[in-house]
Design a protein around this motif. Structure first.
Motif, short mmCIF file in Angstrom:
data_model
loop_
_atom_site.label_atom_id
_atom_site.label_comp_id
_atom_site.label_asym_id
_atom_site.label_seq_id
_atom_site.Cartn_x
_atom_site.Cartn_y
_atom_site.Cartn_z
N MET A 1 0.80 -1.20 0.00
CA MET A 1 0.00 0.00 0.00
C MET A 1 0.84 1.26 0.00
O MET A 1 0.32 2.33 -0.04
N ASN A 2 2.13 1.13 0.08
CA ASN A 2 2.97 2.28 0.31
C ASN A 2 4.11 2.29 -0.68
O ASN A 2 4.98 1.43 -0.65
N SER A 3 4.13 3.29 -1.55
CA SER A 3 5.21 3.39 -2.51
C SER A 3 6.40 4.13 -1.95
O SER A 3 7.44 4.22 -2.59
N ASN A 4 6.26 4.73 -0.78
CA ASN A 4 7.39 5.38 -0.17
C ASN A 4 8.48 4.40 0.21
O ASN A 4 9.63 4.76 0.37
N GLY A 5 8.10 3.14 0.37
CA GLY A 5 9.08 2.14 0.75
C GLY A 5 10.11 1.87 -0.31
O GLY A 5 11.13 1.24 -0.05
N SER A 6 9.91 2.37 -1.50
CA SER A 6 10.86 2.13 -2.58
C SER A 6 11.58 3.40 -2.99
O SER A 6 12.02 3.54 -4.12
N GLN A 7 11.69 4.36 -2.07
CA GLN A 7 12.29 5.62 -2.43
C GLN A 7 13.79 5.52 -2.63
O GLN A 7 14.38 6.31 -3.34
N ILE A 193 0.39 -0.81 10.64
CA ILE A 193 -0.92 -0.27 11.04
C ILE A 193 -1.93 -0.31 9.90
O ILE A 193 -3.07 -0.76 10.07
N HIS A 194 -1.53 0.16 8.72
CA HIS A 194 -2.50 0.33 7.65
C HIS A 194 -2.65 -0.89 6.75
O HIS A 194 -3.68 -1.57 6.83
N PRO A 195 -1.68 -1.22 5.90
CA PRO A 195 -1.92 -2.35 4.99
C PRO A 195 -2.17 -3.67 5.71
O PRO A 195 -3.11 -4.41 5.38
N THR A 196 -1.34 -3.97 6.72
CA THR A 196 -1.45 -5.27 7.37
C THR A 196 -2.74 -5.39 8.18
O THR A 196 -3.53 -6.33 7.99
N LEU A 197 -2.96 -4.44 9.08
CA LEU A 197 -4.14 -4.50 9.95
C LEU A 197 -5.43 -4.39 9.15
O LEU A 197 -6.37 -5.17 9.35
N PHE A 198 -5.47 -3.45 8.21
CA PHE A 198 -6.70 -3.27 7.45
C PHE A 198 -6.96 -4.42 6.49
O PHE A 198 -8.12 -4.72 6.18
N SER A 199 -5.91 -5.07 6.02
CA SER A 199 -6.13 -6.26 5.19
C SER A 199 -6.80 -7.37 6.00
O SER A 199 -7.72 -8.04 5.52
#
Length: 363
Positions: A1-7, A193-199
């Motif tokens: 869910m997060n493209s910042n991880g590939s900065q 918090i977001h991708p894992t929990l919300f998935s």
């Protein structure tokens, strides 16, 4: 869910000159970037045009069939996808082209800034779309399980407040990375918090919705078998409304499936990237290859959202045809009257008859 991880670039953990034995991996990575840039150049106009058409059809509403609270969820999802098509995909494509042109050098600061901005917008937009799909699933569960209480629970103002609160929350959360917190720490918190929990929450909601939906289908089939052959017009229209509701629920299943599939792949790669330190530059390049591929899967998911909506809901296709060609032109091509308008009129008539009539949650 997060493209910042590939900065970071593939050179983040490399020092000095690149050894000869990693050149094949680096060449593969650059070609994947080039292929990703070309695919994004194709996906971007498709995403922009398709979601613009959807928003136009919802705004004009020629068949008066987009006047339910659930429509705002679809509009919110379309706006998030449109934002990605207008900004994120072109920004990433520019960065990938520049990276491929340099090949063995770090991209310039300007290109890295473009990529960083695109990553932040991507995080906000994709996270909002995740919130929307989750809320859509919850509302569909309420509509199927508690149809008579649906309009009291899900209202237009509550849906708008939820969408606004989701956007403000995720934007504020993304701004935390500029408060001096370590970027890797921020990304780890965001990932958990977001991708894992919300998935996980979305999977639970889908199981509940699927169970309730199957129970609803069994009850409907039982009532249909018991119904006499001399059915009234009201019962026929009621069956049509149930069919529309089923189509909307199935559409929710498809939206959730492609979201979980693309997000799960991206999450796995992000966990590897954030929690595993590469032993050498070759492993670092391989991890970044995984990031590029998982990013592309998310962008493909964004482009598919609108087509799933159009595929499962004939109402949208009719409304779009009326928006583009006019109602008279569409009427000449399709003589049968609009089911959407009938359903709307039936709902108004049922409202005049008072409580005890069946309510629908479809768009």
């Amino acid at each position: 869910m997060n493209s910042n991880g590939s900065q970071s670039t593939v050179f983040s953990n490399a020092t000095g000159d690149l050894p000869d034995d990693i050149l094949p991996e680096l060449r593969t990575y650059r070609h994947i970037e080039l292929a990703s840039a070309i695919v994004l150049c194709i996906l971007s106009p498709i995403t922009v045009v398709s979601n613009s058409l959807l928003l136009t059809a919802i705004y004009k509403d020629p068949l008066r069939c987009f006047r339910t609270p659930m429509t705002f969820f679809i509009a919110g999802l379309a706006l998030a996808d449109l934002l990605i098509g207008l900004t994120v995909e072109p920004f990433f494509a520019i960065y990938y082209f520049a990276d491929f042109a340099n090949f063995t050098a770090k991209p310039s600061e300007a290109y890295r800034l473009i990529h960083r901005i695109g990553g932040i917008i991507s995080t906000v937009a994709i996270s909002v779309s995740f919130f929307v799909v989750l809320a859509l699933s919850v509302c569909q569960y309420i509509a199927v399980t508690y149809p008579h209480q649906f309009k009291d629970i899900v209202s237009r103002n509550r849906v708008l407040c939820f969408l606004a609160a989701s956007f403000v929350y995720i934007t504020s959360f993304c701004m935390l990375q500029f408060t001096g917190i370590d970027l890797n720490t921020f990304l780890k918190i965001d990932l958990m918090i977001h991708p894992t929990l919300f998935s996980l929450i979305l999977v639970v909601v889908q199981i509940l919705l699927y169970t309730s939906f199957n129970r609803h289908l069994q009850q409907s089939d039982t009532l249909r078998k018991k119904a006499s052959l001399n059915q009234s017009l009201q019962k026929v229209n009621s069956y049509k409304r149930r069919h529309s509701e089923r189509q909307f629920t199935v559409m929710t299943f498809y939206l959730t499936a492609i979201l979980l599939a693309s997000a799960s792949l991206h999450n796995v790669v992000l966990y590897i990237y954030l929690f595993r330190k590469p032993k050498n530059t070759v492993e670092n390049i391989n991890i970044h290859i995984g990031l590029r591929v998982s990013d592309l899967m998310l962008f493909i998911k964004v482009a598919l959202d609108i087509f799933i909506y159009a595929w499962r809901l004939p109402t949208y296709r009719r409304a779009l045809s009326c928006t583009l060609f006019g109602r008279r032109a569409v009427s000449r091509l399709s003589r049968p009257s609009s089911t959407c308008r009938k359903t709307s009129d039936d709902m108004q008539e049922n409202g005049r008859r008072g409580p005890g009539t069946e309510q629908t949650s479809t768009v």
